[in-house]
Scaffold this active site. Structure first.
Site, PDB file in Angstrom:
ATOM      1  N   ALA A 178       0.671  -1.199  -0.006  1.00  0.00           N
ATOM      2  CA  ALA A 178       0.242  -0.096  -0.125  1.00  0.00           C
ATOM      3  C   ALA A 178       0.731   1.325   0.069  1.00  0.00           C
ATOM      4  CB  ALA A 178      -0.821   0.053   1.429  1.00  0.00           C
TER       5      ALA A 178
ATOM      6  N   GLU B 243       3.695  -5.185   7.290  1.00  0.00           N
ATOM      7  CA  GLU B 243       3.112  -4.136   7.842  1.00  0.00           C
ATOM      8  C   GLU B 243       3.493  -3.959   9.417  1.00  0.00           C
ATOM      9  OE1 GLU B 243       1.882  -6.352   6.037  1.00  0.00           O
ATOM     10  OE2 GLU B 243       0.321  -5.787   4.814  1.00  0.00           O
TER      11      GLU B 243
ATOM     12  N   GLY C 147       0.554  -4.964   0.959  1.00  0.00           N
ATOM     13  CA  GLY C 147      -0.776  -5.074  -0.093  1.00  0.00           C
ATOM     14  C   GLY C 147      -0.374  -5.591  -1.330  1.00  0.00           C
TER      15      GLY C 147
ATOM     16  N   GLU D  92      -0.646  -9.127  -0.737  1.00  0.00           N
ATOM     17  CA  GLU D  92      -2.224  -9.542  -0.784  1.00  0.00           C
ATOM     18  C   GLU D  92      -3.046  -9.358  -1.995  1.00  0.00           C
ATOM     19  OE1 GLU D  92      -2.185  -6.310   2.244  1.00  0.00           O
ATOM     20  OE2 GLU D  92      -3.282  -7.798   3.753  1.00  0.00           O
TER      21      GLU D  92
HETATM   22  C1  HXC Z   1       5.034   4.297  -1.000  1.00  0.00           C
HETATM   23  C2  HXC Z   1       7.314   3.299  -1.589  1.00  0.00           C
HETATM   24  C3  HXC Z   1       6.714   2.251  -1.175  1.00  0.00           C
HETATM   25  C4  HXC Z   1       5.533   2.256  -0.493  1.00  0.00           C
HETATM   26  C5  HXC Z   1       8.596   1.923  -2.193  1.00  0.00           C
HETATM   27  N1  HXC Z   1       8.164   2.999  -2.333  1.00  0.00           N
HETATM   28  N2  HXC Z   1       7.745   1.158  -1.465  1.00  0.00           N
HETATM   29  N3  HXC Z   1       6.224   4.469  -1.519  1.00  0.00           N
HETATM   30  N4  HXC Z   1       4.707   3.157  -0.555  1.00  0.00           N
HETATM   31  N5  HXC Z   1       4.859   0.876  -0.242  1.00  0.00           N
HETATM   32  C6  HXC Z   1       8.854   4.187  -2.960  1.00  0.00           C
HETATM   33  C7  HXC Z   1      10.244   4.550  -2.068  1.00  0.00           C
HETATM   34  O1  HXC Z   1       9.719   5.748  -1.189  1.00  0.00           O
HETATM   35  C8  HXC Z   1      11.187   5.346  -3.087  1.00  0.00           C
HETATM   36  O2  HXC Z   1      10.664   6.617  -3.458  1.00  0.00           O
HETATM   37  C9  HXC Z   1      10.817   4.448  -4.275  1.00  0.00           C
HETATM   38  O3  HXC Z   1       9.577   3.759  -4.079  1.00  0.00           O
HETATM   39  C10 HXC Z   1      11.821   3.429  -4.394  1.00  0.00           C
HETATM   40  O4  HXC Z   1      11.958   2.683  -3.109  1.00  0.00           O
HETATM   41  P1  HXC Z   1      13.409   2.489  -2.344  1.00  0.00           P
HETATM   42  O5  HXC Z   1      12.917   2.182  -0.986  1.00  0.00           O
HETATM   43  O6  HXC Z   1      14.398   3.696  -2.792  1.00  0.00           O
HETATM   44  O7  HXC Z   1      14.045   1.283  -3.218  1.00  0.00           O
HETATM   45  P2  HXC Z   1      14.873  -0.166  -2.385  1.00  0.00           P
HETATM   46  O8  HXC Z   1      15.830   0.405  -1.669  1.00  0.00           O
HETATM   47  O9  HXC Z   1      15.025  -1.179  -3.594  1.00  0.00           O
HETATM   48  O10 HXC Z   1      13.903  -0.810  -1.463  1.00  0.00           O
HETATM   49  C11 HXC Z   1      12.845  -1.627  -2.090  1.00  0.00           C
HETATM   50  C12 HXC Z   1      11.802  -2.203  -0.645  1.00  0.00           C
HETATM   51  C13 HXC Z   1      11.528  -0.780  -0.050  1.00  0.00           C
HETATM   52  C14 HXC Z   1      12.666  -3.150   0.082  1.00  0.00           C
HETATM   53  C15 HXC Z   1      10.281  -2.719  -1.430  1.00  0.00           C
HETATM   54  O11 HXC Z   1      11.043   0.116  -0.857  1.00  0.00           O
HETATM   55  C16 HXC Z   1      10.491  -1.000   1.102  1.00  0.00           C
HETATM   56  O12 HXC Z   1      10.540  -1.286   2.224  1.00  0.00           O
HETATM   57  N6  HXC Z   1       9.026  -0.287   0.680  1.00  0.00           N
HETATM   58  C17 HXC Z   1       8.029  -0.582   1.609  1.00  0.00           C
HETATM   59  C18 HXC Z   1       7.440  -2.213   1.743  1.00  0.00           C
HETATM   60  C19 HXC Z   1       6.387  -1.769   2.754  1.00  0.00           C
HETATM   61  O13 HXC Z   1       6.620  -1.683   3.884  1.00  0.00           O
HETATM   62  N7  HXC Z   1       5.153  -2.279   2.244  1.00  0.00           N
HETATM   63  C20 HXC Z   1       4.017  -2.594   3.080  1.00  0.00           C
HETATM   64  C21 HXC Z   1       3.197  -1.234   3.091  1.00  0.00           C
HETATM   65  S1  HXC Z   1       1.557  -1.549   4.206  1.00  0.00           S
HETATM   66  P3  HXC Z   1      11.518   7.941  -3.509  1.00  0.00           P
HETATM   67  O14 HXC Z   1      10.550   9.115  -3.695  1.00  0.00           O
HETATM   68  O15 HXC Z   1      12.170   8.174  -2.010  1.00  0.00           O
HETATM   69  O16 HXC Z   1      12.580   7.619  -4.429  1.00  0.00           O
HETATM   70  C22 HXC Z   1       0.703  -1.910   3.414  1.00  0.00           C
HETATM   71  C23 HXC Z   1      -0.559  -2.362   4.246  1.00  0.00           C
HETATM   72  C24 HXC Z   1      -1.784  -2.972   3.315  1.00  0.00           C
HETATM   73  O17 HXC Z   1       0.909  -2.721   2.434  1.00  0.00           O
HETATM   74  C25 HXC Z   1      -3.072  -2.957   3.957  1.00  0.00           C
HETATM   75  C26 HXC Z   1      -3.790  -1.618   3.744  1.00  0.00           C
HETATM   76  C27 HXC Z   1      -5.312  -1.771   4.012  1.00  0.00           C
END
Ligand code: HXC
Length: 257
Positions: free
Chosen positions: A65, A131, A108, A111
């Site tokens: 998400a 999450e 997400g 999911e």
């Molecule tokens: C918003 C995101 C994002 C996310 C990555 N980006 N994941 N933006 N939401 N979930 C953005 C980063 O901010 C960054 O933007 C660009 O994408 C590239 O990501 P990097 O982190 O620089 O890449 P990398 O170092 O290769 O790492 C990849 C990664 C990491 C391991 C996937 O991005 C990461 O941990 N992302 C979050 C994963 C996560 O926690 N997902 C769960 C979300 S909660 P900029 O602008 O800085 O370049 C969820 C809840 C679901 O999903 C339920 C809801 C109802």
């Protein structure tokens, strides 16, 4: 109006949806959700489409998400707007949806892949429910579908630690149906979709319904439902044609009726 966060394409009887927010690793924001749900509905309503493939990029199927969109929301807002509730509509598609997953399928993203009917993964695919690291929990069915897919011990491990699962473990646990070289994942998913799209669309929808009953009912109820669905195939032209074609040693010509 053209979608902004996805690409859609028809390849004969297959509808292809590609998540397209590369700068955000296909993070799932509300706009993307709305566009994916609309695209699936449109393909599902189209008798010319027999299967749907959903994919992302080589680096990320979807990194979850959109944390930036979500971070400032209040409890009243997420409840009031049924935040991300529209994703549930994907499970109402009668047309099978195949996820072609390469790279990150986190939160997400994992999911969303599990909302599809089956998952074809590239060797670089990584699954996870991180999450917990953000102080929240899965919200698009992850705690339910992951548990049904891989069992309680693995699901607890994944959901409580937020660790990533590489593709060999995901295949061993039955989360994905096939693992192929990363650059072949989409082609393989399209081949699988093309195969499905040659079958009777009615039988396909009933078969999908029957398998899904296994997740939603007791064994006795599920077997009873399957029997009724099986009987109903005998009311279709495609049952007559499919069996006649076998007896006559020829390929069936399904009319999808
Ligand atoms: C918003 C995101 C994002 C996310 C990555 N980006 N994941 N933006 N939401 N979930 C953005 C980063 O901010 C960054 O933007 C660009 O994408 C590239 O990501 P990097 O982190 O620089 O890449 P990398 O170092 O290769 O790492 C990849 C990664 C990491 C391991 C996937 O991005 C990461 O941990 N992302 C979050 C994963 C996560 O926690 N997902 C769960 C979300 S909660 P900029 O602008 O800085 O370049 C969820 C809840 C679901 O999903 C339920 C809801 C109802």
């Amino acid at each position: 109006t053209e979608p902004q966060t996805i690409l859609t394409e028809r390849r004969d009887r297959v509808g292809l949806i590609t998540l397209n927010r590369p700068k955000a690793l296909n993070a799932l924001n509300t706009e993307l959700m709305t566009e994916v749900v609309a695209a699936v509905k449109e393909f599902d309503a189209d008798a010319g489409i027999g299967a749907i493939v959903l994919t992302g990029s080589q680096k990320a199927f979807a990194a979850g998400a959109d944390i930036k969109e979500m971070s400032s929301k209040t409890y009243a807002e997420v409840v009031g707007e049924s935040f991300f509730g529209a994703w549930d509509e994907l499970s109402r598609s009668r047309t099978p949806i195949i996820a072609a997953v390469t790279g990150y399928a986190l939160g997400g993203g994992c999911e969303l892949a599990m909302l599809c009917d089956t998952i074809i993964a590239g060797e670089n695919a990584v699954f996870g429910q991180p999450e917990i690291n953000l102080g929240v929990i899965p919200g698009i069915g992850g705690s339910q579908r992951l548990t049904r897919a891989v069992g309680k011990a693995k699901a607890m491990d994944m959901v409580l630690t937020g660790r990533q699962m590489k593709v060999d473990e995901a295949e061993r646990m039955g989360l994905v149906s096939r693992v192929v070289p990363t650059d072949k994942a989409l082609d393989t998913a399209l081949e699988v979709a093309t195969t499905i799209a040659t079958k009777s669309a009615i039988a396909t929808a009933l078969a999908k319904d029957a398998v899904n009953r296994a997740f939603e009912s007791s064994l006795t109820e599920g077997v009873r439902a399957e029997r009724a669905l099986f009987y109903s195939t005998f009311a279709t032209d495609d049952q007559t044609e499919g069996m006649a074609a076998f007896v006559e040693k020829r390929e069936p010509r399904f009319t999808h009726r």
